[in-house]
Design a protein around this motif. Sequence first.
Motif, PDB file in Angstrom:
ATOM      1  N   LYS A 177       0.836  -1.198   0.000  1.00 47.77           N
ATOM      2  CA  LYS A 177       0.000   0.000   0.000  1.00 47.77           C
ATOM      3  C   LYS A 177       0.876   1.255   0.000  1.00 47.77           C
ATOM      4  CE  LYS A 177      -4.196  -1.801   2.158  1.00 47.77           C
ATOM      5  NZ  LYS A 177      -3.882  -3.215   1.994  1.00 47.77           N
ATOM      6  N   ALA A 249      -4.018   5.570  -2.157  1.00 48.29           N
ATOM      7  CA  ALA A 249      -4.669   5.459  -0.847  1.00 48.29           C
ATOM      8  C   ALA A 249      -5.226   6.821  -0.450  1.00 48.29           C
ATOM      9  CB  ALA A 249      -3.676   4.971   0.201  1.00 48.29           C
ATOM     10  N   TYR A 259      -8.923   2.535  -1.202  1.00 48.14           N
ATOM     11  CA  TYR A 259      -7.743   2.080  -1.930  1.00 48.14           C
ATOM     12  C   TYR A 259      -8.158   1.805  -3.375  1.00 48.14           C
ATOM     13  CZ  TYR A 259      -6.008   1.327   2.799  1.00 48.14           C
ATOM     14  OH  TYR A 259      -5.635   1.491   4.108  1.00 48.14           O
TER      15      TYR A 259
END
Length: 762
Positions: A177, A249, A259
């Motif tokens: 992420k 994000a 996301y």
Amino acid sequence: MPKQKDRQGKIMNYKIKMLAVAVGCVTAMSAAQAQQSNAASSEWLVEEILVTATKRAQSVQDVPIAITAITAGDIIATGSQSMQDVASLVPNFEFPTSRGPGEADIAIRGISSNIPFFSPGFDSGFGVYLDGVYLGRQDAANADLGEVERLEVLRGPQGTLFGKNTIAGAVNIVTKKPGEEFEANLKADLGNYDYRRARAMVNVPLIEDILSARFSATTASRGGYVTNLFNNDDDYGSYDKWGARANIAYTPTDTSRFYLSFDASDYEDKRYILENLEDAGTEVSSDDQKYTIYLNGVDEAGTSGFGTSLTYEQDFANGYTLTSLTGFRDNSADSVWDDDLRPVVGFDRIDSMDQTQFTQELRIASPADGKFDYVAGLYYFDYENNYEYEAYVGVDWFGLPGSVLFDHHLESESYAAFVHSNYRFNDQLSMYAGARYTDETKSFSKSATGIDPAFGYISGILGNIEGQYPDLEDINNENVSWTAGLKFAASDDLMLYAGIATGFKSGGFNVAVEKLSELDTNLTVDPEETTSYELGMKSSWMGNRLVANVSLFYIDYTDLQVQSWDPTLGTGGLSIWSNAAKVESKGLELETVFHATENLKISAALGYTDATYKDFTGVALPRGNDSFGDDNDGVIDAKTDASGNRVPIAPELNLTVVADHRYLLGGGNALVTRIEYTHKGDRYSDQGSANTPDDLLPSFNMMNLRLGYRPGNADWSIDLWARNLTDTQKAEESRYFNFVGKRLAKRYMEPRTYGLSVSYDF
């Protein structure tokens, strides 16, 4: 009687091996426990790995199923670029190299699906998920790993939480992420066979604590290692590919998260399919030299795809969390085949496929800090596939040229509802249970056009009448899969569990059927169903310097979908599908990680599987009436009774041992060494249900080596590496062709590769 004695001997051998491994585990753990108090203060411990196999973040040591987590560190340490490169680190997980970019002959605990990419009517028995979003077709299994946080390989049925067609297991790919710090990295690889690979990544925080993005891209190419002696083209086995991914994000509040991801890829190769060991006709088409073929045509293939997904998470004041996962994918593939594998104007084909899919999952998770918690949700899946197959027959086959164009259209739609819960009786004992209801409908249509009259008459396609095949009845499958088990935490370092899980894989259409006369008996197969029993232990010792996990399993399959070659069907034989009435798989798995010293880590993955057909009659023999295997049932009818035979792509024993060592040079500089040894037992090739000598693949041993330099105060690193260091050259596919000439053909594993890798962090 000899067959029964052989079966009894296998059972006894299985029990002896189980006992030996169990004794070894107990002995090692007893010795480790004796040293535990002295090592408790050590700082070189096995790292804790968090996984999301139960749709919650948990330590892998607390999840009561057999799961292997391959971390980003493992991927870097091995220099891997795909799941296939790390497959040997997972016990009872087989992922051999395949013919082309869209095929993945994965076997988990002895069960494989062997779905050719151009067979859209069937589904794989394992599910691949990217950040929780189902990727559908099996070509997704070997995507470039890129910026991956970890791989989670779940073995055994995962139907309750992961859905249909995870009857053998599931693979969850978790990408990295976006973070709150700026990062950038460049990596480059050079190797033999003109191997080139470049990777780039950048992570950019856009709005502090609110918006950030991570971008990555990869390009790679390699020359061939197989020579076509017909025209001296040595580029077979080559490829050229690229891929890109963007993760964004967005965290507008402390309780909500979004996301958004995009990915695109393209892959082209000149395929190494099979090489003839025997001449199929009067021309020279074979030799005893590995990595050589004789073709007057070309075998080329390519795939491309685009995908996007949106994940939304919302935390509520009462501790509940709502999650929405939306995914869309659009993939295409094309190929040109010289399907006769000979230097003749015989049989060629062109395949073209376009497919799209949409998925939506909505789930709610309760707080996990009480005696009872649960995850419940709804799921929707919509899939469409358009596939064209154009066949050309040359004058060297029937004496007259001909062609035909088949047009296939497949649609699939399914709905599901699921729940998974945990109940804690006390701090040590807890129970888990879950269920999933699935309703799926598949529709299929097929037409044939452009049939040359001579070709149509000889082959019998559509009785020489152009047009639409008869209307085919939709396949509708309803299923309730469930799981239940107990988990006992004997201490902070030892957890025992026992569980039962069921699963199913939907029915399918055999799109390869060409003749009207074959529709009734070869068009569809029934859905698979399975019940799996598992006992397991997860433990850590010596103050967490040693981790050892063991699982024992027994799996009972009903109506397993099996592919085999039938030389009596079609214009010259067909790969057909049928249901094996009963299949049994049982075995054990052992995974260990041991920090022997501060600079030496030793890990091992051991798998033992006994997977056999318990009831499977009428299996076609590739050699026809002259084939091996007729003595199984005593009837000379080109078919055999495969009951008692081993399931293909299922070695009894697989073992990988890895040693990672760091040698300190002073000033923070270090040399790192990684040695990886793998053993695979003998097994039968992908369509080898008849277990003939032609189908048997030999056992092999392989070594990978990686040597690296890590400067203490610099942002770069350099590695020398070699895969298949000893240049093991064993067959990975073997089959007898009774198609455009009779002959035995094989495909060999990739030879030794080696090279240099450089990485730089900004």
